[in-house]
Design an enzyme around this catalytic site. Structure first.
Site, PDB file in Angstrom:
ATOM      1  N   ARG A 129       0.840  -1.203   0.000  1.00 60.60           N
ATOM      2  CA  ARG A 129       0.000   0.000   0.000  1.00 60.60           C
ATOM      3  C   ARG A 129       0.869   1.246   0.000  1.00 60.60           C
ATOM      4  NH1 ARG A 129      -4.995  -2.125   3.880  1.00 60.60           N
ATOM      5  NH2 ARG A 129      -5.204  -4.092   2.743  1.00 60.60           N
ATOM      6  N   ARG A 166       0.911   1.424  10.072  1.00 60.36           N
ATOM      7  CA  ARG A 166       0.576   1.736   8.676  1.00 60.36           C
ATOM      8  C   ARG A 166       1.858   1.652   7.869  1.00 60.36           C
ATOM      9  NH1 ARG A 166      -4.026   3.731   7.198  1.00 60.36           N
ATOM     10  NH2 ARG A 166      -4.561   4.565   9.231  1.00 60.36           N
ATOM     11  N   GLU A 179      -7.652  -0.615  14.491  1.00 56.26           N
ATOM     12  CA  GLU A 179      -8.252  -1.629  13.633  1.00 56.26           C
ATOM     13  C   GLU A 179      -7.278  -2.781  13.356  1.00 56.26           C
ATOM     14  OE1 GLU A 179      -9.785  -0.039   9.951  1.00 56.26           O
ATOM     15  OE2 GLU A 179      -9.825  -2.034   9.037  1.00 56.26           O
ATOM     16  N   SER A 190     -11.181  -6.591   9.421  1.00 56.91           N
ATOM     17  CA  SER A 190     -12.345  -5.966   8.840  1.00 56.91           C
ATOM     18  C   SER A 190     -13.014  -7.022   7.981  1.00 56.91           C
ATOM     19  CB  SER A 190     -11.849  -4.793   8.009  1.00 56.91           C
ATOM     20  OG  SER A 190     -12.776  -4.467   7.041  1.00 56.91           O
ATOM     21  N   ARG A 242      -0.416  -5.667  12.286  1.00 58.86           N
ATOM     22  CA  ARG A 242      -1.265  -5.119  13.352  1.00 58.86           C
ATOM     23  C   ARG A 242      -1.489  -6.130  14.463  1.00 58.86           C
ATOM     24  NH1 ARG A 242      -5.336  -0.768  10.519  1.00 58.86           N
ATOM     25  NH2 ARG A 242      -3.638   0.438   9.595  1.00 58.86           N
TER      26      ARG A 242
END
Length: 423
Positions: free
Chosen positions: A260, A275, A350, A353, A391
RNA sequence: GGACAGGUGUCCGAGUGGUUGAAGGAGCACGCCUGGAAAGUGUGUGUAUCGCAAGGUACCGGGGGUUCGAAUCCCCCCCUGUCCGCCA
Protein backbone atom coordinates in the site's frame (compact mmCIF):
# COMPACT_ATOMS: atom_id res chain seq x y z
CA UNK A 1 -20.64 -1.86 -9.80
CA UNK A 2 -24.35 -1.46 -9.24
CA UNK A 3 -26.90 -2.75 -11.72
CA UNK A 4 -27.61 0.08 -14.16
CA UNK A 5 -31.29 -0.77 -14.29
CA UNK A 6 -31.39 -0.61 -10.53
CA UNK A 7 -29.82 2.85 -10.62
CA UNK A 8 -32.28 3.98 -13.27
CA UNK A 9 -35.29 2.67 -11.35
CA UNK A 10 -34.13 3.82 -7.90
CA UNK A 11 -32.29 7.08 -8.52
CA UNK A 12 -33.50 8.74 -5.34
CA UNK A 13 -32.38 5.88 -3.12
CA UNK A 14 -29.04 5.73 -4.92
CA UNK A 15 -28.55 9.47 -4.45
CA UNK A 16 -29.41 9.27 -0.77
CA UNK A 17 -26.91 6.46 -0.38
CA UNK A 18 -24.16 8.46 -2.09
CA UNK A 19 -24.89 11.29 0.33
CA UNK A 20 -24.85 8.99 3.36
CA UNK A 21 -21.46 7.75 2.31
CA UNK A 22 -20.11 11.22 1.65
CA UNK A 23 -18.99 10.15 -1.79
CA UNK A 24 -18.69 12.00 -5.02
CA UNK A 25 -20.81 10.32 -7.68
CA UNK A 26 -23.51 11.52 -10.02
CA UNK A 27 -26.46 9.17 -10.27
CA UNK A 28 -28.44 11.49 -12.54
CA UNK A 29 -25.59 11.59 -15.00
CA UNK A 30 -25.39 7.80 -14.99
CA UNK A 31 -29.10 7.54 -15.73
CA UNK A 32 -28.77 10.06 -18.54
CA UNK A 33 -25.76 8.30 -20.06
CA UNK A 34 -27.46 4.94 -19.71
CA UNK A 35 -30.46 6.23 -21.64
CA UNK A 36 -28.30 7.70 -24.37
CA UNK A 37 -26.21 4.57 -24.58
CA UNK A 38 -29.24 2.32 -24.92
CA UNK A 39 -30.71 4.53 -27.59
CA UNK A 40 -27.48 4.59 -29.51
CA UNK A 41 -27.04 0.86 -29.15
CA UNK A 42 -30.49 0.00 -30.41
CA UNK A 43 -30.00 2.26 -33.43
CA UNK A 44 -26.71 0.55 -34.05
CA UNK A 45 -28.25 -2.89 -33.79
CA UNK A 46 -30.92 -1.86 -36.20
CA UNK A 47 -28.28 -0.80 -38.73
CA UNK A 48 -26.41 -4.05 -38.24
CA UNK A 49 -29.61 -5.96 -38.90
CA UNK A 50 -29.97 -4.04 -42.14
CA UNK A 51 -26.37 -4.84 -43.04
CA UNK A 52 -26.87 -8.54 -42.34
CA UNK A 53 -30.04 -8.49 -44.36
CA UNK A 54 -28.31 -6.71 -47.23
CA UNK A 55 -25.44 -9.19 -47.22
CA UNK A 56 -27.73 -12.20 -47.25
CA UNK A 57 -29.53 -10.86 -50.31
CA UNK A 58 -26.27 -11.30 -52.19
CA UNK A 59 -25.95 -15.00 -51.56
CA UNK A 60 -27.53 -16.16 -54.80
CA UNK A 61 -26.98 -15.29 -58.44
CA UNK A 62 -27.89 -11.71 -59.23
CA UNK A 63 -27.77 -9.48 -62.23
CA UNK A 64 -24.84 -7.06 -62.21
CA UNK A 65 -27.17 -4.10 -61.73
CA UNK A 66 -28.87 -5.67 -58.73
CA UNK A 67 -25.55 -6.67 -57.24
CA UNK A 68 -24.03 -3.23 -57.71
CA UNK A 69 -27.01 -1.53 -56.18
CA UNK A 70 -26.83 -3.81 -53.15
CA UNK A 71 -23.12 -3.15 -52.81
CA UNK A 72 -23.79 0.56 -52.85
CA UNK A 73 -26.40 0.18 -50.12
CA UNK A 74 -23.96 -1.92 -48.16
CA UNK A 75 -21.28 0.71 -48.40
CA UNK A 76 -23.65 3.34 -47.15
CA UNK A 77 -24.66 1.15 -44.20
CA UNK A 78 -21.05 0.43 -43.48
CA UNK A 79 -20.15 4.07 -43.00
CA UNK A 80 -23.23 4.74 -40.89
CA UNK A 81 -22.37 1.77 -38.70
CA UNK A 82 -18.79 2.93 -38.26
CA UNK A 83 -19.95 6.34 -37.13
CA UNK A 84 -22.55 5.02 -34.72
CA UNK A 85 -20.14 2.43 -33.38
CA UNK A 86 -17.67 5.04 -32.26
CA UNK A 87 -20.44 7.10 -30.70
CA UNK A 88 -21.73 4.05 -28.84
CA UNK A 89 -18.30 2.99 -27.62
CA UNK A 90 -17.71 6.48 -26.41
CA UNK A 91 -20.97 6.56 -24.47
CA UNK A 92 -20.26 3.15 -23.03
CA UNK A 93 -16.90 4.13 -21.64
CA UNK A 94 -18.27 7.35 -20.15
CA UNK A 95 -21.14 5.40 -18.69
CA UNK A 96 -18.93 2.76 -17.19
CA UNK A 97 -16.54 5.25 -15.66
CA UNK A 98 -19.38 7.25 -14.12
CA UNK A 99 -21.21 4.13 -12.98
CA UNK A 100 -18.14 2.73 -11.29
CA UNK A 101 -18.04 5.80 -9.04
CA UNK A 102 -21.39 4.87 -7.56
CA UNK A 103 -20.95 2.93 -4.32
CA UNK A 104 -22.82 -0.14 -3.29
CA UNK A 105 -26.07 0.33 -1.41
CA UNK A 106 -25.73 0.09 2.35
CA UNK A 107 -27.37 -2.35 4.73
CA UNK A 108 -30.38 -0.68 6.36
CA UNK A 109 -28.85 -1.29 9.79
CA UNK A 110 -25.44 0.16 8.93
CA UNK A 111 -25.02 3.28 11.07
CA UNK A 112 -25.16 6.50 9.10
CA UNK A 113 -22.19 8.74 9.70
CA UNK A 114 -19.14 10.32 8.21
CA UNK A 115 -16.11 9.19 10.16
CA UNK A 116 -14.98 6.19 12.14
CA UNK A 117 -16.01 7.97 15.34
CA UNK A 118 -19.55 7.30 14.28
CA UNK A 119 -19.05 3.56 14.01
CA UNK A 120 -21.36 1.65 16.29
CA UNK A 121 -19.65 -0.40 18.98
CA UNK A 122 -21.28 -3.82 19.12
CA UNK A 123 -19.30 -5.38 21.90
CA UNK A 124 -15.99 -5.62 23.73
CA UNK A 125 -14.21 -8.95 24.14
CA UNK A 126 -11.41 -9.63 26.60
CA UNK A 127 -10.07 -7.29 29.23
CA UNK A 128 -8.05 -4.17 28.63
CA UNK A 129 -4.83 -4.77 30.58
CA UNK A 130 -3.69 -2.55 33.40
CA UNK A 131 0.01 -2.15 33.95
CA UNK A 132 1.74 -1.30 37.19
CA UNK A 133 4.52 0.17 35.10
CA UNK A 134 4.65 2.52 32.15
CA UNK A 135 3.96 0.32 29.12
CA UNK A 136 6.08 0.76 26.01
CA UNK A 137 4.78 0.97 22.50
CA UNK A 138 5.70 -1.66 19.94
CA UNK A 139 8.35 0.56 18.38
CA UNK A 140 10.24 0.76 21.68
CA UNK A 141 9.67 -2.92 22.40
CA UNK A 142 10.75 -3.84 18.91
CA UNK A 143 13.95 -1.90 19.27
CA UNK A 144 14.84 -3.14 22.75
CA UNK A 145 14.24 -6.76 21.89
CA UNK A 146 15.72 -6.47 18.39
CA UNK A 147 12.49 -7.50 16.71
CA UNK A 148 11.75 -4.67 14.30
CA UNK A 149 14.29 -2.49 12.53
CA UNK A 150 13.24 0.67 10.77
CA UNK A 151 16.42 2.63 10.04
CA UNK A 152 18.08 0.13 7.78
CA UNK A 153 14.76 -0.64 6.13
CA UNK A 154 14.47 3.05 5.33
CA UNK A 155 17.97 2.98 3.87
CA UNK A 156 17.17 -0.04 1.73
CA UNK A 157 13.53 0.53 0.79
CA UNK A 158 12.33 3.85 2.16
CA UNK A 159 10.18 4.98 5.05
CA UNK A 160 7.35 2.78 6.30
CA UNK A 161 9.30 -0.36 5.53
CA UNK A 162 10.75 -2.58 8.21
CA UNK A 163 12.79 -5.68 8.81
CA UNK A 164 10.93 -8.15 11.00
CA UNK A 165 13.73 -9.83 12.86
CA UNK A 166 14.44 -12.80 15.07
CA UNK A 167 11.44 -13.97 17.10
CA UNK A 168 9.20 -11.45 15.33
CA UNK A 169 9.90 -13.25 12.06
CA UNK A 170 9.02 -16.55 13.72
CA UNK A 171 5.92 -14.90 15.11
CA UNK A 172 4.77 -14.02 11.60
CA UNK A 173 5.13 -17.63 10.54
CA UNK A 174 3.43 -18.85 13.71
CA UNK A 175 0.49 -16.47 13.35
CA UNK A 176 0.12 -17.47 9.73
CA UNK A 177 -0.01 -21.14 10.55
CA UNK A 178 -2.30 -20.56 13.52
CA UNK A 179 -4.81 -18.72 11.33
CA UNK A 180 -4.56 -21.24 8.52
CA UNK A 181 -5.19 -24.15 10.88
CA UNK A 182 -8.36 -22.51 12.14
CA UNK A 183 -9.55 -21.68 8.64
CA UNK A 184 -8.88 -25.17 7.30
CA UNK A 185 -10.99 -26.60 10.10
CA UNK A 186 -13.80 -24.29 9.01
CA UNK A 187 -13.66 -25.62 5.47
CA UNK A 188 -11.67 -22.88 3.77
CA UNK A 189 -9.50 -23.87 0.81
CA UNK A 190 -6.08 -22.39 1.41
CA UNK A 191 -3.75 -20.91 -1.14
CA UNK A 192 -0.73 -18.68 -1.35
CA UNK A 193 -1.85 -16.16 -3.91
CA UNK A 194 0.02 -14.01 -6.45
CA UNK A 195 1.18 -10.67 -5.12
CA UNK A 196 0.56 -9.06 -8.50
CA UNK A 197 -2.75 -8.71 -10.32
CA UNK A 198 -4.09 -7.12 -13.49
CA UNK A 199 -5.81 -3.75 -13.46
CA UNK A 200 -9.16 -5.09 -14.65
CA UNK A 201 -9.27 -7.47 -11.71
CA UNK A 202 -8.44 -4.62 -9.32
CA UNK A 203 -11.23 -2.56 -10.84
CA UNK A 204 -13.67 -5.43 -10.59
CA UNK A 205 -12.97 -5.70 -6.89
CA UNK A 206 -13.63 -1.98 -6.58
CA UNK A 207 -10.14 -0.50 -6.51
CA UNK A 208 -9.24 2.32 -8.79
CA UNK A 209 -5.49 1.93 -9.33
CA UNK A 210 -5.31 4.78 -11.81
CA UNK A 211 -6.96 7.28 -9.51
CA UNK A 212 -5.04 10.17 -8.02
CA UNK A 213 -5.42 9.04 -4.43
CA UNK A 214 -4.91 5.40 -5.21
CA UNK A 215 -3.38 3.36 -2.43
CA UNK A 216 -2.18 0.85 -5.01
CA UNK A 217 1.28 0.49 -6.52
CA UNK A 218 1.15 0.19 -10.31
CA UNK A 219 3.91 -1.56 -12.16
CA UNK A 220 5.24 0.80 -14.76
CA UNK A 221 4.87 -0.22 -18.38
CA UNK A 222 2.37 -2.97 -17.61
CA UNK A 223 -1.30 -3.29 -16.80
CA UNK A 224 -0.47 -4.86 -13.46
CA UNK A 225 -0.34 -3.77 -9.85
CA UNK A 226 1.01 -5.00 -6.56
CA UNK A 227 -1.95 -6.29 -4.61
CA UNK A 228 -3.13 -4.41 -1.55
CA UNK A 229 -4.84 -7.54 -0.26
CA UNK A 230 -5.49 -11.12 -1.34
CA UNK A 231 -9.13 -10.10 -1.64
CA UNK A 232 -8.11 -8.97 -5.11
CA UNK A 233 -6.66 -12.25 -6.27
CA UNK A 234 -9.20 -14.44 -4.49
CA UNK A 235 -12.01 -12.38 -5.99
CA UNK A 236 -10.39 -12.55 -9.39
CA UNK A 237 -9.99 -16.31 -9.07
CA UNK A 238 -13.49 -17.02 -10.36
CA UNK A 239 -13.82 -13.93 -12.55
CA UNK A 240 -15.84 -14.48 -15.73
CA UNK A 241 -16.95 -17.88 -14.53
CA UNK A 242 -20.27 -19.51 -13.84
CA UNK A 243 -19.48 -21.27 -10.61
CA UNK A 244 -21.18 -24.19 -8.95
CA UNK A 245 -22.75 -23.23 -5.63
CA UNK A 246 -25.00 -26.28 -5.42
CA UNK A 247 -22.74 -27.78 -2.77
CA UNK A 248 -22.76 -24.60 -0.74
CA UNK A 249 -20.71 -21.43 -0.70
CA UNK A 250 -17.04 -21.39 -1.70
CA UNK A 251 -14.78 -20.52 1.21
CA UNK A 252 -11.25 -19.51 0.26
CA UNK A 253 -8.29 -18.39 2.33
CA UNK A 254 -5.31 -16.62 0.86
CA UNK A 255 -1.87 -15.85 2.20
CA UNK A 256 -0.29 -12.87 0.54
CA UNK A 257 1.83 -9.84 0.93
CA UNK A 258 -0.07 -6.58 0.83
CA UNK A 259 1.40 -3.44 -0.67
CA UNK A 260 0.00 0.00 0.00
CA UNK A 261 1.29 3.40 -0.94
CA UNK A 262 -0.19 5.18 2.09
CA UNK A 263 0.74 8.52 0.60
CA UNK A 264 0.52 11.31 3.12
CA UNK A 265 -0.43 9.10 6.02
CA UNK A 266 1.75 9.99 8.97
CA UNK A 267 1.58 11.03 12.56
CA UNK A 268 1.01 9.53 15.93
CA UNK A 269 -1.64 7.07 14.80
CA UNK A 270 0.42 5.54 12.04
CA UNK A 271 3.67 5.08 13.87
CA UNK A 272 5.72 1.93 13.78
CA UNK A 273 4.22 -0.92 11.83
CA UNK A 274 0.62 0.27 12.17
CA UNK A 275 0.58 1.74 8.68
CA UNK A 276 3.26 0.35 6.39
CA UNK A 277 3.92 -0.20 2.69
CA UNK A 278 4.18 -3.96 2.97
CA UNK A 279 2.79 -6.58 5.31
CA UNK A 280 1.59 -10.14 5.27
CA UNK A 281 -2.07 -10.95 5.58
CA UNK A 282 -4.21 -14.06 5.75
CA UNK A 283 -7.49 -13.25 4.09
CA UNK A 284 -10.86 -14.97 3.91
CA UNK A 285 -13.00 -14.74 0.79
CA UNK A 286 -16.42 -16.24 0.12
CA UNK A 287 -18.57 -16.68 -2.96
CA UNK A 288 -22.21 -17.43 -2.17
CA UNK A 289 -25.84 -17.05 -3.16
CA UNK A 290 -27.53 -13.71 -2.40
CA UNK A 291 -29.74 -15.17 0.30
CA UNK A 292 -26.71 -16.55 2.14
CA UNK A 293 -24.48 -13.50 2.38
CA UNK A 294 -25.91 -11.84 5.49
CA UNK A 295 -25.47 -14.93 7.64
CA UNK A 296 -22.03 -15.69 6.20
CA UNK A 297 -21.00 -12.17 7.09
CA UNK A 298 -21.84 -12.96 10.71
CA UNK A 299 -19.84 -16.18 10.42
CA UNK A 300 -16.78 -14.33 9.16
CA UNK A 301 -17.03 -11.90 12.04
CA UNK A 302 -17.28 -14.79 14.47
CA UNK A 303 -14.19 -16.42 12.99
CA UNK A 304 -12.25 -13.19 13.41
CA UNK A 305 -13.43 -13.01 17.01
CA UNK A 306 -12.41 -16.62 17.58
CA UNK A 307 -8.93 -15.97 16.21
CA UNK A 308 -8.32 -12.96 18.43
CA UNK A 309 -9.98 -14.44 21.48
CA UNK A 310 -7.54 -17.32 21.01
CA UNK A 311 -4.67 -14.85 20.94
CA UNK A 312 -5.95 -13.30 24.20
CA UNK A 313 -6.03 -9.88 22.60
CA UNK A 314 -8.67 -7.50 23.98
CA UNK A 315 -10.75 -6.08 21.16
CA UNK A 316 -14.05 -4.50 20.34
CA UNK A 317 -16.32 -5.04 17.38
CA UNK A 318 -17.79 -2.12 15.50
CA UNK A 319 -20.46 -1.85 12.83
CA UNK A 320 -18.82 0.51 10.37
CA UNK A 321 -20.73 3.67 9.51
CA UNK A 322 -21.74 4.51 5.95
CA UNK A 323 -19.02 7.12 5.44
CA UNK A 324 -16.31 4.64 6.36
CA UNK A 325 -17.63 1.73 4.34
CA UNK A 326 -15.74 2.17 1.09
CA UNK A 327 -17.39 1.67 -2.29
CA UNK A 328 -17.95 -2.08 -2.52
CA UNK A 329 -19.18 -2.89 0.99
CA UNK A 330 -22.83 -3.23 1.84
CA UNK A 331 -21.96 -3.73 5.45
CA UNK A 332 -18.68 -3.93 7.30
CA UNK A 333 -17.54 -5.00 10.73
CA UNK A 334 -14.15 -4.02 12.09
CA UNK A 335 -12.33 -5.62 14.97
CA UNK A 336 -10.32 -3.05 16.85
CA UNK A 337 -7.69 -4.34 19.25
CA UNK A 338 -6.63 -2.53 22.33
CA UNK A 339 -3.17 -1.11 21.73
CA UNK A 340 -1.61 0.19 24.96
CA UNK A 341 1.02 2.14 23.04
CA UNK A 342 -1.42 3.94 20.80
CA UNK A 343 -2.16 7.56 21.58
CA UNK A 344 -1.61 8.94 25.07
CA UNK A 345 -2.89 6.09 27.20
CA UNK A 346 -3.68 3.40 24.71
CA UNK A 347 -6.47 3.26 22.18
CA UNK A 348 -8.37 0.93 19.92
CA UNK A 349 -6.76 0.25 16.55
CA UNK A 350 -8.25 -1.63 13.63
CA UNK A 351 -6.89 -5.16 13.23
CA UNK A 352 -9.41 -6.84 10.98
CA UNK A 353 -12.35 -5.97 8.84
CA UNK A 354 -15.00 -8.05 7.18
CA UNK A 355 -17.30 -6.86 4.42
CA UNK A 356 -20.35 -8.15 2.68
CA UNK A 357 -20.01 -6.76 -0.85
CA UNK A 358 -23.25 -8.35 -2.09
CA UNK A 359 -23.18 -8.48 -5.91
CA UNK A 360 -21.16 -5.27 -6.31
CA UNK A 361 -17.83 -6.94 -7.05
CA UNK A 362 -19.23 -10.05 -8.71
CA UNK A 363 -21.20 -8.02 -11.25
CA UNK A 364 -18.15 -6.40 -12.76
CA UNK A 365 -16.00 -9.49 -12.33
CA UNK A 366 -18.66 -11.60 -14.02
CA UNK A 367 -18.96 -14.23 -11.29
CA UNK A 368 -22.30 -15.98 -11.59
CA UNK A 369 -24.03 -19.24 -10.72
CA UNK A 370 -27.09 -21.15 -11.87
CA UNK A 371 -30.02 -21.01 -9.49
CA UNK A 372 -32.55 -23.82 -8.95
CA UNK A 373 -34.48 -22.80 -12.05
CA UNK A 374 -31.32 -22.78 -14.17
CA UNK A 375 -31.24 -19.00 -14.33
CA UNK A 376 -27.85 -17.32 -14.31
CA UNK A 377 -27.56 -15.11 -11.26
CA UNK A 378 -24.76 -12.86 -10.02
CA UNK A 379 -23.07 -14.20 -6.88
CA UNK A 380 -22.44 -12.39 -3.66
CA UNK A 381 -18.91 -12.00 -2.36
CA UNK A 382 -17.58 -11.41 1.12
CA UNK A 383 -14.15 -10.89 2.52
CA UNK A 384 -12.59 -10.69 5.90
CA UNK A 385 -9.20 -10.43 7.51
CA UNK A 386 -8.14 -13.53 9.38
CA UNK A 387 -4.89 -11.96 10.51
CA UNK A 388 -3.00 -8.93 9.28
CA UNK A 389 0.38 -9.77 10.71
CA UNK A 390 1.73 -6.29 11.36
CA UNK A 391 -1.27 -5.12 13.35
CA UNK A 392 -1.64 -8.42 15.17
CA UNK A 393 2.00 -8.07 16.20
CA UNK A 394 1.35 -4.64 17.65
CA UNK A 395 -1.54 -5.95 19.72
CA UNK A 396 0.36 -9.00 20.93
CA UNK A 397 3.56 -7.15 21.74
CA UNK A 398 1.96 -4.21 23.50
CA UNK A 399 -0.66 -6.12 25.49
CA UNK A 400 1.64 -8.92 26.60
CA UNK A 401 4.62 -6.89 27.64
CA UNK A 402 5.89 -7.48 31.15
CA UNK A 403 7.60 -5.29 33.66
CA UNK A 404 11.02 -6.76 32.91
CA UNK A 405 10.62 -5.69 29.28
CA UNK A 406 9.91 -9.17 27.98
CA UNK A 407 6.90 -10.20 25.90
CA UNK A 408 4.81 -13.19 26.84
CA UNK A 409 3.65 -15.32 23.90
CA UNK A 410 -0.06 -16.26 23.94
CA UNK A 411 -0.23 -19.91 24.96
CA UNK A 412 -2.10 -20.94 21.82
CA UNK A 413 0.87 -19.77 19.73
CA UNK A 414 3.59 -21.49 21.73
CA UNK A 415 3.32 -24.78 19.80
CA UNK A 416 3.88 -22.75 16.64
CA UNK A 417 6.69 -20.53 17.89
CA UNK A 418 8.62 -22.95 20.03
CA UNK A 419 9.20 -20.27 22.67
CA UNK A 420 6.85 -18.77 25.24
CA UNK A 421 8.54 -15.48 25.92
CA UNK A 422 10.66 -12.97 24.05
CA UNK A 423 13.31 -11.33 26.17
C1' G B 1 14.19 -15.90 -24.45
C1' G B 2 14.31 -18.93 -29.54
C1' A B 3 11.90 -22.59 -33.09
C1' C B 4 7.76 -25.19 -34.57
C1' A B 5 2.40 -26.81 -33.73
C1' G B 6 -2.19 -25.50 -32.04
C1' G B 7 -6.66 -22.42 -29.77
C1' U B 8 -14.08 -23.67 -32.93
C1' G B 9 -20.27 -25.28 -28.64
C1' U B 10 -20.36 -29.24 -22.19
C1' C B 11 -16.38 -32.42 -24.60
C1' C B 12 -14.06 -34.47 -29.18
C1' G B 13 -13.88 -32.64 -33.92
C1' A B 14 -15.21 -30.63 -39.33
C1' G B 15 -15.09 -26.18 -41.64
C1' U B 16 -10.27 -21.56 -45.95
C1' G B 17 -15.22 -15.51 -48.11
C1' G B 18 -22.00 -15.57 -48.65
C1' U B 19 -27.15 -21.30 -48.13
C1' U B 20 -22.68 -22.13 -41.00
C1' G B 21 -25.15 -20.34 -34.90
C1' A B 22 -21.82 -23.41 -36.91
C1' A B 23 -21.34 -30.62 -40.21
C1' G B 24 -20.35 -35.28 -37.64
C1' G B 25 -19.70 -37.75 -33.03
C1' A B 26 -19.86 -38.06 -27.65
C1' G B 27 -22.38 -36.37 -23.45
C1' C B 28 -26.91 -34.64 -21.38
C1' A B 29 -32.60 -34.25 -21.29
C1' C B 30 -37.16 -36.32 -22.73
C1' G B 31 -39.66 -40.30 -25.50
C1' C B 32 -39.85 -45.28 -28.00
C1' C B 33 -38.13 -50.29 -27.48
C1' U B 34 -37.29 -53.82 -22.77
C1' G B 35 -39.73 -57.80 -17.34
C1' G B 36 -35.57 -54.37 -15.95
C1' A B 37 -31.04 -52.63 -17.90
C1' A B 38 -27.44 -52.32 -21.89
C1' A B 39 -27.64 -51.86 -27.02
C1' G B 40 -30.72 -49.64 -30.61
C1' U B 41 -33.86 -45.63 -32.03
C1' G B 42 -36.60 -40.59 -32.29
C1' U B 43 -36.60 -35.58 -30.76
C1' G B 44 -34.30 -31.76 -28.30
C1' U B 45 -29.89 -29.54 -26.29
C1' G B 46 -24.65 -22.71 -26.20
C1' U B 47 -23.95 -17.90 -23.85
C1' A B 48 -24.80 -12.80 -23.24
C1' U B 49 -27.75 -8.65 -24.17
C1' C B 50 -32.22 -5.51 -25.62
C1' G B 51 -37.59 -6.51 -25.78
C1' C B 52 -44.21 -7.87 -22.74
C1' A B 53 -43.58 -10.69 -27.03
C1' A B 54 -42.42 -11.62 -32.00
C1' G B 55 -37.80 -10.94 -32.82
C1' G B 56 -33.04 -8.23 -33.06
C1' U B 57 -27.78 -7.92 -31.94
C1' A B 58 -23.06 -9.87 -30.36
C1' C B 59 -19.90 -14.09 -29.55
C1' C B 60 -15.52 -19.70 -33.37
C1' G B 61 -8.52 -17.28 -27.83
C1' G B 62 -8.27 -11.32 -27.47
C1' G B 63 -7.77 -6.69 -30.21
C1' G B 64 -7.41 -4.10 -34.83
C1' G B 65 -7.85 -4.21 -40.33
C1' U B 66 -9.60 -5.68 -45.51
C1' U B 67 -14.70 -6.56 -47.67
C1' C B 68 -21.28 -5.05 -49.57
C1' G B 69 -20.46 -9.63 -46.46
C1' A B 70 -15.23 -12.81 -42.13
C1' A B 71 -14.85 -18.77 -37.96
C1' U B 72 -12.62 -18.42 -42.98
C1' C B 73 -8.01 -13.26 -45.70
C1' C B 74 -4.18 -9.59 -43.32
C1' C B 75 -1.65 -7.39 -38.81
C1' C B 76 -0.66 -7.28 -33.48
C1' C B 77 -1.18 -9.64 -28.84
C1' C B 78 -2.36 -13.62 -25.36
C1' C B 79 -2.64 -18.66 -24.04
C1' U B 80 -1.59 -24.07 -24.53
C1' G B 81 1.64 -28.08 -26.32
C1' U B 82 6.54 -29.81 -27.97
C1' C B 83 11.78 -29.08 -28.55
C1' C B 84 16.09 -25.88 -27.37
C1' G B 85 18.29 -22.22 -24.07
C1' C B 86 18.33 -20.21 -19.05
C1' C B 87 17.31 -20.86 -14.14
C1' A B 88 15.35 -21.31 -7.99
Amino acid sequence: MLDLKFIRDNVEAVKANIQNRFMDADADLVVELYGKYNESLSKLEDLRAQRNDNASKMKGKLSPEERNSLIEQGKELKSQIAELESETTDLKSKLSSEASKIPNMAHPDAPIGKEDKENFQIKVCGTVPTFNFKPLDHVQLGEKLDLIEFERATKVSGSKFYFLKNQAAILELALTRYAIDILMKKGFKVSITPDIAKVDILEGIGFNPRGEESNIYSIEGTDMCLVGTAEITLGGYHAKEIIDLSNGPIFMAGISHCFRREAGAAGQYSKGIYRVHQFTKIEMFVYCKPEESDSIHEQLREIEEEIFNGLEVPFRVVDTCTGDLGSPAYRKYDLEAWMPGRGENGDWGEITSTSNCTDYQARRLGVRYKDDEGKTVICHTLNGTAIAISRALIAIMENNQQEDGSIKIPSILVPYTGFDVIK
